[in-house]
Write an enzyme that holds these catalytic residues in place. Structure first.
Site, PDB file in Angstrom:
ATOM      1  N   VAL A  18       0.828  -1.206   0.000  1.00 54.47           N
ATOM      2  CA  VAL A  18       0.000   0.000   0.000  1.00 54.47           C
ATOM      3  C   VAL A  18       0.863   1.257   0.000  1.00 54.47           C
ATOM      4  CG1 VAL A  18      -1.779   1.297   1.223  1.00 54.47           C
ATOM      5  CG2 VAL A  18      -1.873  -1.199   1.185  1.00 54.47           C
ATOM      6  N   ALA A  47      10.158   6.166   5.558  1.00 54.64           N
ATOM      7  CA  ALA A  47      10.830   5.303   6.531  1.00 54.64           C
ATOM      8  C   ALA A  47      10.571   3.840   6.206  1.00 54.64           C
ATOM      9  CB  ALA A  47      10.344   5.618   7.945  1.00 54.64           C
ATOM     10  N   LYS A 108      -5.831  -0.952  11.434  1.00 55.59           N
ATOM     11  CA  LYS A 108      -7.056  -1.384  12.123  1.00 55.59           C
ATOM     12  C   LYS A 108      -6.761  -2.008  13.482  1.00 55.59           C
ATOM     13  CE  LYS A 108      -6.798  -5.300   8.996  1.00 55.59           C
ATOM     14  NZ  LYS A 108      -5.837  -4.618   8.104  1.00 55.59           N
ATOM     15  N   GLU A 132      -9.723   6.132   7.060  1.00 49.86           N
ATOM     16  CA  GLU A 132     -10.706   5.513   6.166  1.00 49.86           C
ATOM     17  C   GLU A 132     -10.260   4.156   5.654  1.00 49.86           C
ATOM     18  OE1 GLU A 132     -13.948   4.701   4.710  1.00 49.86           O
ATOM     19  OE2 GLU A 132     -13.935   6.850   5.119  1.00 49.86           O
ATOM     20  N   VAL A 135     -10.798   0.115   7.320  1.00 49.87           N
ATOM     21  CA  VAL A 135     -11.921  -0.803   7.170  1.00 49.87           C
ATOM     22  C   VAL A 135     -12.410  -0.780   5.730  1.00 49.87           C
ATOM     23  CG1 VAL A 135     -14.257  -1.394   7.928  1.00 49.87           C
ATOM     24  CG2 VAL A 135     -12.636  -0.421   9.562  1.00 49.87           C
ATOM     25  N   ILE A 139     -13.510   1.257  -0.084  1.00 47.10           N
ATOM     26  CA  ILE A 139     -14.924   1.612   0.052  1.00 47.10           C
ATOM     27  C   ILE A 139     -15.074   2.807   0.998  1.00 47.10           C
ATOM     28  CG2 ILE A 139     -17.213   0.794   0.709  1.00 47.10           C
ATOM     29  CD1 ILE A 139     -16.198  -2.060   0.267  1.00 47.10           C
ATOM     30  N   GLU A 193      -2.156 -14.393   3.208  1.00 46.04           N
ATOM     31  CA  GLU A 193      -0.762 -14.275   3.606  1.00 46.04           C
ATOM     32  C   GLU A 193      -0.174 -15.674   3.839  1.00 46.04           C
ATOM     33  OE1 GLU A 193       0.856 -11.479   3.749  1.00 46.04           O
ATOM     34  OE2 GLU A 193      -0.802 -10.056   3.600  1.00 46.04           O
ATOM     35  N   LYS A 208     -11.983  -4.659  12.686  1.00 42.71           N
ATOM     36  CA  LYS A 208     -12.827  -3.754  11.895  1.00 42.71           C
ATOM     37  C   LYS A 208     -14.199  -3.597  12.535  1.00 42.71           C
ATOM     38  CE  LYS A 208     -10.361  -5.054   7.683  1.00 42.71           C
ATOM     39  NZ  LYS A 208     -10.394  -5.855   6.438  1.00 42.71           N
ATOM     40  N   GLY A 307      -5.958  -4.662  -1.412  1.00 41.66           N
ATOM     41  CA  GLY A 307      -5.144  -4.416  -2.601  1.00 41.66           C
ATOM     42  C   GLY A 307      -4.436  -3.076  -2.494  1.00 41.66           C
TER      43      GLY A 307
END
Length: 431
Positions: A18, A47, A108, A132, A135, A139, A193, A208, A307
């Site tokens: 991400v 970092a 989260k 945002e 969770v 969306i 994972e 969440k 993703g």
């Protein structure tokens, strides 16, 4: 001539799946971001743990292993935390606030565990806390709950908030695969994972759920107060049985206000839902969440729940919001926990159940089992029985009953000589 606005400085902690997309979008969309914010936004430092790794689109001169030093710089306006976990993320976020920086995070686990601590630190230092992306990935869900529905009364939040488990259950249904086979496929495709425990045991969804319940009900809901069950015990037989009854199996996060409005519950567990329910059609790794509010009615939020690029979209949205506040002098919504409603234990949750029993195939067994249900105050809605060679299977669907009553019923059933085993127990939702 218009006065030149000082560029806002952003520190990025973590540059993985991400974080790398956040850095890329900040560069490729720099002109649009500046126009939307009212000031340029610059990446001041990144970092990471492995500085020698090549990161496409990231200036090597910006890379550092000194995360603490980066967030403590006096010129940093916003810290984007993409490390995850509790520490060092918690300490770094607190340091960022102490140095006057606002924070955007997708963490989260930390929010579910220490959300009040972070809110308090942000308030103390006059900074923003946005999350945002914590969770349901891309969306837009938390901001509508925090802001758009701030004047309404939310009674229920129900949804699919973990893409890995939804993919696994979807593959079990569509291909007839067992849990292990479906998990292997999810791992091969990158949905799971190497250690899938957080997803398949429900820890990810529970965090969440705690965040959603806290925002929806203006009440602090700690992670330990969320009932959690994963999907590891769901079998191909469960999936097939659900299909035969016009249902499908989903891992649901359910946050509810009690009918009398005096308490709330938060839970994560597999459940059967009717094929006619909109959540039944959510396939693959997608997420979907229903919000039921008193005035707005039923709202559904749907889209990719994970993703790099989708999640980075949510992070950039938060970045724009907090940077606009820096330019215009606004503030993000703080913690709203004024309601202080108690969180009821799972035993008080009232819902329906699907129970599968292996029993002796002889007269009177069904009546004996039905008496156990009656003795514990659990009403039976329907029963299906199949038998062969002295063995039988009973499929019992109950009316709504407290979870504690169901637990005592199952314990009593297991003590019957005529019951060889309680094969599965699954809640029924959405009816």
């Amino acid at each position: 001539m218009a006065e030149r606005v000082r560029p806002l400085q952003v520190a990025l902690l973590g540059c993985g799946v991400v974080g790398s997309q956040v850095a890329r979008l900040m560069t490729t969309h720099a002109a649009d971001l500046a126009a939307r914010i009212g000031a340029p936004v610059e990446l001041a430092g990144v970092a990471v743990r492995r500085p020698d790794k090549v990161r496409e689109g990231v200036d090597p001169e910006l890379v550092t292993t000194d995360a603490a030093g980066l967030v403590s710089r006096g010129d940093i306006d916003v810290v984007v935390e993409m490390i995850g976990g509790i520490e060092p993320a918690r300490s770094l976020i607190q340091a960022a606030f102490a140095n006057g920086a606002s924070v955007v995070t997708a963490n989260k686990a930390l929010l579910a565990k220490d959300g009040p601590l972070l809110y308090a630190a942000a308030e103390k230092h006059g900074a923003d806390l946005y999350f945002e992306a914590a969770v349901a990935g891309a969306i837009p869900l938390l901001r509508p709950l925090r802001e758009s529905l701030a004047g309404d009364k939310v009674n229920r939040v129900l949804g699919i908030v973990n893409g890995t488990t939804n993919f696994i259950l979807d593959r079990m249904e569509s291909s007839g695969a067992g849990y292990g086979e479906a998990l292997s496929e999810a791992t091969a495709l990158g949905y799971a994972e190497a250690d899938p425990t957080a997803d398949v045991e429900g820890f990810d969804a529970a965090a969440k759920a705690a965040i959603l319940a806290g925002i929806a009900f203006h009440t602090r809901v700690h992670l330990d107060e969320v009932h959690r069950e994963g999907v590891t015990e769901v079998t191909a037989a469960d999936i097939a049985c659900a299909r035969d009854m016009g249902r499908t199996v989903k891992l649901l996060a359910i946050c509810e206000r009690a009918e009398d409005g005096r308490s709330v519950t938060a839970r994560v567990h597999p459940a059967m839902i009717p094929l006619s329910h909109p959540l039944a059609s959510v396939r693959g790794a997608y997420n979907a969440v229903f919000v039921e509010a008193e005035a707005a009615g039923r709202l559904m939020f749907y889209g990719p729940g994970a993703g790099g690029v989708p999640t980075a979209s949510a992070v950039l949205g938060d970045l724009v919001a907090t940077c606009r506040n820096r330019v215009g002098g606004g503030r993000a919504p703080g913690e709203s926990a004024y309601a202080r409603l108690p969180v009821s234990p799972m035993g008080e949750v009232v819902t329906r159940y699907h129970i599968s029993l292996d029993v002796v195939d002889k007269p009177g067994v069904l009546a004996q089992c039905a008496m156990v249900f009656a003795d514990h105050g659990v009403s039976i809605d329907s029963v299906r029985q199949t038998g062969k060679d002295g063995e039988a299977s009973l499929i019992v669907v109950t009316h709504r009953a407290p979870d504690a009553a169901l637990a005592s019923t199952v314990a009593a059933l297991r003590r019957l000589d005529t019951v060889h085993g309680v094969v599965s127990i699954m809640r029924v939702e959405g009816e």
